[in-house]
Design an enzyme around this catalytic site. Structure first.
Site, PDB file in Angstrom:
ATOM      1  CG  ASN A 100      -1.848  -1.208   1.239  1.00 26.41           C
ATOM      2  OD1 ASN A 100      -2.050  -1.848   0.211  1.00 26.41           O
ATOM      3  ND2 ASN A 100      -2.358  -1.554   2.401  1.00 26.41           N
ATOM      4  CG  HIS A 117       3.963  -1.865  -4.629  1.00 26.12           C
ATOM      5  ND1 HIS A 117       2.805  -2.591  -4.694  1.00 26.12           N
ATOM      6  CD2 HIS A 117       4.948  -2.709  -5.030  1.00 26.12           C
ATOM      7  CE1 HIS A 117       3.062  -3.815  -5.148  1.00 26.12           C
ATOM      8  NE2 HIS A 117       4.358  -3.929  -5.343  1.00 26.12           N
TER       9      HIS A 117
END
Ligand code: APR
Length: 252
Positions: A100, A117
């Site tokens: 997330n 990410h």
């Protein structure tokens, strides 16, 4: 009962690693990517989450990220985020690997967080690659670097490599843990999903928390069905005398 086993594994573990996905933020009102109400049902990743999409139409990509930032800005961490933050205080070594970009784990108090990410709250210059936090909502679009070049979201797009140092730390945390918790991810996006195989191969007990079966449920040592905001606090609670009120979990 696999819940009881999962509790005992957690209670006796000296090292726990968790891998989270969009599902842990769903109860905070942030849309997941897949599933009936997922973002990829309304939008095409190839139009919004690739380097080509940004090169083709940076304004459109920034409008989409600015919209997501405005959603996340008003969201609050939920009991699932809180449970993982609590777990970090109970176990000698704890690493939270998250796919997330919303920053809710840190807002819930988690400290050792690996954002494999990237972060929607960070920008990166497309020219000099300088990176900085910008929490403003809305953003002044399209944002520029001090050097004058366009800035982009400092997130990992499809087809891009993960930040090397963060990825190396995630790999190490996956191979050196007693328990590997997989929470709220469809476990189909690599290389992130490969961490689960790494942990299993290194002998960790894999506990999955998801509202439905996923690609890895059959390989988990315990797959608990239910929303993370309910299951994770239950998992950390010392077992009540009566039978747990959780939905029957999927046995291996
Ligand atoms: N509690 C637990 N799990 C939940 C909940 C909930 N309340 N709500 C949904 N889920 C589960 C869904 O069943 C699904 O398995 O969360 C998962 C969300 O899957 P995805 O939407 O695919 O999100 P994620 O696995 O994080 O995607 C991985 O794909 O698009 C890229 O970069 C993006 O990081 C993202 C990556």
């Amino acid at each position: 009962m696999c819940l009881d086993k999962a509790r005992s594994w957690i209670e006796t573990a000296s090292s726990i690693t968790a891998l989270t996905g969009a599902g842990i933020s769903a109860e905070s009102g942030i849309p997941t990517f897949r599933g009936a109400t997922g973002l990829w049902k309304q939008f095409r990743p190839e139009d919004l989450a690739t380097p080509r999409a940004f090169a083709r139409n940076p304004e459109l990509v920034w409008q989409w990220y600015d919209w997501r930032r405005s959603l996340i800005h008003t969201a609050q961490p939920n009991a699932g985020h809180g449970a993982l933050s609590e777990l970090e205080t109970r176990v000698p070594r704890f690493t939270l690997i998250t796919q997330n970009v919303d920053g809710l784990h840190q807002r819930a108090g988690s400290r050792n967080v690996l954002e494999i990410h990237g972060s929607i709250w960070k920008l990166r210059c497309t020219k000099c690659r300088r990176q900085w936090h910008d929490m403003s909502v809305p953003l002044e679009l399209p944002p520029h670097c001090q050097c004058g070049a366009f800035a982009r979201p400092a997130v990992v797009w499809f087809g891009e490599g993960l930040p090397e140092d963060v990825w190396a730390a995630a790999g190490q945390a996956s191979t050196e843990c007693d328990v590997f918790l997989v929470v709220g991810t469809s476990a189909i996006v690599y290389p992130a999903a490969g961490l689960i195989d790494l942990a299993r191969a290194a002998g960790a007990k894999v506990i999955e928390v998801n509202v439905e079966r996923t690609a890895i449920s059959a390989y988990a040592d315990c797959a608990l069905t239910g929303p993370a905001g309910e299951v994770l606090p239950e998992l950390l609670r010392t077992p009540p005398s009566s039978a747990s009120r959780l939905a029957p979990e999927i046995e291996r």
